[in-house]
Motif scaffolding. Structure first.
Motif, PDB file in Angstrom:
ATOM      1  N   MET A   1       0.837  -1.200   0.000  1.00  0.00           N
ATOM      2  CA  MET A   1       0.000   0.000   0.000  1.00  0.00           C
ATOM      3  C   MET A   1       0.873   1.252   0.000  1.00  0.00           C
ATOM      4  O   MET A   1       1.950   1.267   0.596  1.00  0.00           O
ATOM      5  CB  MET A   1      -0.925  -0.008   1.219  1.00  0.00           C
ATOM      6  CG  MET A   1      -1.872   1.164   1.303  1.00  0.00           C
ATOM      7  SD  MET A   1      -2.896   1.394  -0.172  1.00  0.00           S
ATOM      8  CE  MET A   1      -3.812  -0.154  -0.189  1.00  0.00           C
ATOM      9  N   GLN A   2       0.411   2.260  -0.662  1.00  0.00           N
ATOM     10  CA  GLN A   2       1.078   3.554  -0.669  1.00  0.00           C
ATOM     11  C   GLN A   2       0.292   4.519   0.227  1.00  0.00           C
ATOM     12  O   GLN A   2      -0.930   4.432   0.324  1.00  0.00           O
ATOM     13  CB  GLN A   2       1.154   4.109  -2.094  1.00  0.00           C
ATOM     14  CG  GLN A   2       1.887   3.201  -3.076  1.00  0.00           C
ATOM     15  CD  GLN A   2       1.717   3.655  -4.513  1.00  0.00           C
ATOM     16  OE1 GLN A   2       1.399   4.810  -4.787  1.00  0.00           O
ATOM     17  NE2 GLN A   2       1.921   2.742  -5.456  1.00  0.00           N
ATOM     18  N   LEU A  16      -5.607   4.141  -1.335  1.00  0.00           N
ATOM     19  CA  LEU A  16      -6.921   3.557  -1.546  1.00  0.00           C
ATOM     20  C   LEU A  16      -7.748   3.770  -0.286  1.00  0.00           C
ATOM     21  O   LEU A  16      -7.296   3.476   0.824  1.00  0.00           O
ATOM     22  CB  LEU A  16      -6.817   2.058  -1.854  1.00  0.00           C
ATOM     23  CG  LEU A  16      -6.038   1.665  -3.101  1.00  0.00           C
ATOM     24  CD1 LEU A  16      -6.094   0.145  -3.299  1.00  0.00           C
ATOM     25  CD2 LEU A  16      -6.536   2.384  -4.341  1.00  0.00           C
ATOM     26  N   CYS A  17      -8.938   4.282  -0.469  1.00  0.00           N
ATOM     27  CA  CYS A  17      -9.867   4.514   0.638  1.00  0.00           C
ATOM     28  C   CYS A  17     -11.056   3.576   0.432  1.00  0.00           C
ATOM     29  O   CYS A  17     -11.612   3.494  -0.668  1.00  0.00           O
ATOM     30  CB  CYS A  17     -10.323   5.968   0.628  1.00  0.00           C
ATOM     31  SG  CYS A  17     -11.642   6.357   1.804  1.00  0.00           S
ATOM     32  N   LEU A  18     -11.435   2.858   1.468  1.00  0.00           N
ATOM     33  CA  LEU A  18     -12.549   1.924   1.344  1.00  0.00           C
ATOM     34  C   LEU A  18     -13.875   2.672   1.406  1.00  0.00           C
ATOM     35  O   LEU A  18     -14.242   3.238   2.439  1.00  0.00           O
ATOM     36  CB  LEU A  18     -12.503   0.873   2.453  1.00  0.00           C
ATOM     37  CG  LEU A  18     -13.610  -0.193   2.383  1.00  0.00           C
ATOM     38  CD1 LEU A  18     -13.473  -1.027   1.116  1.00  0.00           C
ATOM     39  CD2 LEU A  18     -13.579  -1.085   3.612  1.00  0.00           C
ATOM     40  N   ARG A  43     -12.267  -6.736   5.775  1.00  0.00           N
ATOM     41  CA  ARG A  43     -11.075  -7.455   6.241  1.00  0.00           C
ATOM     42  C   ARG A  43      -9.983  -7.453   5.167  1.00  0.00           C
ATOM     43  O   ARG A  43      -8.806  -7.208   5.452  1.00  0.00           O
ATOM     44  CB  ARG A  43     -11.447  -8.891   6.609  1.00  0.00           C
ATOM     45  CG  ARG A  43     -10.260  -9.707   7.156  1.00  0.00           C
ATOM     46  CD  ARG A  43     -10.637 -11.173   7.329  1.00  0.00           C
ATOM     47  NE  ARG A  43     -11.736 -11.344   8.265  1.00  0.00           N
ATOM     48  CZ  ARG A  43     -11.585 -11.411   9.580  1.00  0.00           C
ATOM     49  NH1 ARG A  43     -10.366 -11.313  10.114  1.00  0.00           N
ATOM     50  NH2 ARG A  43     -12.631 -11.580  10.361  1.00  0.00           N
ATOM     51  N   HIS A  44     -10.372  -7.712   3.934  1.00  0.00           N
ATOM     52  CA  HIS A  44      -9.401  -7.777   2.839  1.00  0.00           C
ATOM     53  C   HIS A  44      -8.732  -6.418   2.633  1.00  0.00           C
ATOM     54  O   HIS A  44      -7.514  -6.347   2.405  1.00  0.00           O
ATOM     55  CB  HIS A  44     -10.112  -8.214   1.556  1.00  0.00           C
ATOM     56  CG  HIS A  44      -9.193  -8.549   0.430  1.00  0.00           C
ATOM     57  ND1 HIS A  44      -8.304  -9.608   0.469  1.00  0.00           N
ATOM     58  CD2 HIS A  44      -9.013  -7.953  -0.787  1.00  0.00           C
ATOM     59  CE1 HIS A  44      -7.630  -9.666  -0.664  1.00  0.00           C
ATOM     60  NE2 HIS A  44      -8.036  -8.665  -1.449  1.00  0.00           N
ATOM     61  N   ALA A  45      -9.502  -5.356   2.717  1.00  0.00           N
ATOM     62  CA  ALA A  45      -8.929  -4.015   2.565  1.00  0.00           C
ATOM     63  C   ALA A  45      -7.935  -3.719   3.688  1.00  0.00           C
ATOM     64  O   ALA A  45      -6.824  -3.225   3.441  1.00  0.00           O
ATOM     65  CB  ALA A  45     -10.040  -2.982   2.546  1.00  0.00           C
ATOM     66  N   LEU A  46      -8.303  -4.025   4.916  1.00  0.00           N
ATOM     67  CA  LEU A  46      -7.405  -3.783   6.049  1.00  0.00           C
ATOM     68  C   LEU A  46      -6.146  -4.628   5.944  1.00  0.00           C
ATOM     69  O   LEU A  46      -5.035  -4.149   6.221  1.00  0.00           O
ATOM     70  CB  LEU A  46      -8.138  -4.072   7.357  1.00  0.00           C
ATOM     71  CG  LEU A  46      -9.341  -3.189   7.692  1.00  0.00           C
ATOM     72  CD1 LEU A  46     -10.030  -3.687   8.964  1.00  0.00           C
ATOM     73  CD2 LEU A  46      -8.932  -1.728   7.850  1.00  0.00           C
ATOM     74  N   GLY A  49      -3.463  -3.096   3.828  1.00  0.00           N
ATOM     75  CA  GLY A  49      -2.866  -1.831   4.210  1.00  0.00           C
ATOM     76  C   GLY A  49      -3.765  -0.616   4.186  1.00  0.00           C
ATOM     77  O   GLY A  49      -3.307   0.500   4.456  1.00  0.00           O
ATOM     78  N   VAL A  50      -5.045  -0.787   3.875  1.00  0.00           N
ATOM     79  CA  VAL A  50      -5.948   0.364   3.878  1.00  0.00           C
ATOM     80  C   VAL A  50      -6.165   0.840   5.314  1.00  0.00           C
ATOM     81  O   VAL A  50      -6.466   0.036   6.202  1.00  0.00           O
ATOM     82  CB  VAL A  50      -7.304  -0.002   3.228  1.00  0.00           C
ATOM     83  CG1 VAL A  50      -8.338   1.077   3.494  1.00  0.00           C
ATOM     84  CG2 VAL A  50      -7.130  -0.214   1.730  1.00  0.00           C
TER      85      VAL A  50
END
Length: 344
Positions: A1-2, A16-18, A43-46, A49-50
């Motif tokens: 993640m950036q 990336l913002c969920l 969960r996948h987003a976290l 690295g989100v």
């Protein structure tokens, strides 16, 4: 993640913002996921690295904040997250149950915190520009919320550059907390914010987060989704030939690189110099992975020309101009995307 620093603030958020408009209850709209369906996506987003999560009290009439709040409490430490919610449209009917009056803002922040099960929001955002409430009343209320510790920062969304200027001027005159972020709609098929809003945000030190990078599904090639078949806003926003031609250009670039249409459309947004963070409203973990891949994708000059050549000015898309699109005419293809050689 950036990660990037949002505007002139010290707050660091993921590129990336969920987005969570699709999470809450299908009782609100048929394409909304319930809590059990939403949790794997969060969960996948976290896990990837989100740290930036976007909510609004309007989503599922408040149930969205409840659902996502419970999921986040199970999956993450609150202090590791940057959670934003929006105020304006409200969760119920009533003469003072919407808008940006002091009364509604003060009631809404407490109700949102209770629903989300949180002590504070990182960014409390105006969902739009309320033309019926004095800007001084609105911005003083937001300043008081920050001073009370109920929000760390404030933000804004979906308005004209002149309207944002009025808000900033009120803050400057009175020494109130200034917004640190503008959330706006932008994608290959809608770029009007490039003209004034994005340069103005850059000049004034506001971060820019972008929603609808796929033009409500048009740029994925899937216009028959449940949402697009039941959401008339898609037809109002993207029902002209220029939009369809842009979608075809996205497909040509995707075929050239052997990737999905969605990845190309998202890469265009993420590669844009005026964008800090892109909202991802994924229905599946695979859709979220498309956005992750777009972070590392680089579009060359030929790709960018093909994606941008069909774009011509149109009416601004906001709450006051829906359905007032103008006719648009495309420019000719060139290079590897010459229409005589390209795959239709």
């Amino acid at each position: 993640m950036q990660y990037i620093r949002l505007g002139n603030s010290g707050l660091q958020v993921s590129k990336l913002c969920l987005g969570t408009m699709n999470m809450g209850t299908p009782d609100w709209k048929p394409w909304i996921f319930n809590e059990q369906q939403s949790e794997p996506i969060v969960r996948h987003a976290l896990d990837n690295g989100v740290n930036f999560i976007d909510l609004a009290d309007f989503y599922s009439a408040g149930v969205g904040e409840e659902v996502v709040g419970r999921i986040l409490k199970r999956l993450a430490r609150r202090d590791d997250l940057v959670v934003t919610t929006k105020v304006g449209y409200g969760t119920r009917t009533g003469i003072n149950a919407s808008g940006h009056s002091r009364k509604h803002i003060m009631e809404s922040i407490d109700a949102s915190l209770q629903r989300a099960g949180m002590d504070y929001f990182d960014i409390y955002m105006l969902h739009y520009f309320d033309t019926t409430t004095p800007v001084e009343e609105t911005m003083e209320a937001l300043n008081d919320i920050v001073r009370a510790g109920k929000a760390r920062y404030i933000g804004v969304s979906t308005m004209l550059a002149g309207q944002l200027a009025k808000l900033l001027l009120a803050c400057e005159r009175n020494g109130w907390t200034r917004p640190i972020n503008m959330q706006l709609q932008m994608n290959c098929a809608y770029r009007e914010e490039e003209r004034e809003m994005i340069p103005f945000c850059r000049d004034q030190g506001l971060g820019v987060s972008v929603f609808s990078p796929l033009a409500r599904g048009l740029l994925t090639g899937d216009v028959q989704s449940t949402r697009n078949q039941t959401d008339f806003f898609t037809q109002q926003m993207y029902n002209d030939e220029a939009s369809f031609e842009i979608a075809r250009s996205v497909q040509r670039v995707a075929l050239r690189h052997g990737v999905s249409n969605a990845q190309v459309a998202q890469a265009w947004v993420l590669q844009h110099g005026g964008v800090d963070s892109m909202l991802v409203g994924a229905d599946t973990t695979a859709q979220f992975d498309s956005a992750l891949a777009a972070l590392d994708m680089r579009l060359d000059a030929d790709d960018l020309y093909e994606l941008e050549r069909n774009y011509t000015p149109c009416d601004v898309i906001n709450d006051y101009t829906a359905g007032k699109r103008i006719l648009r005419v495309a420019r000719p293809a060139r290079g590897p995307f010459d229409l005589q050689e390209a795959v239709a």
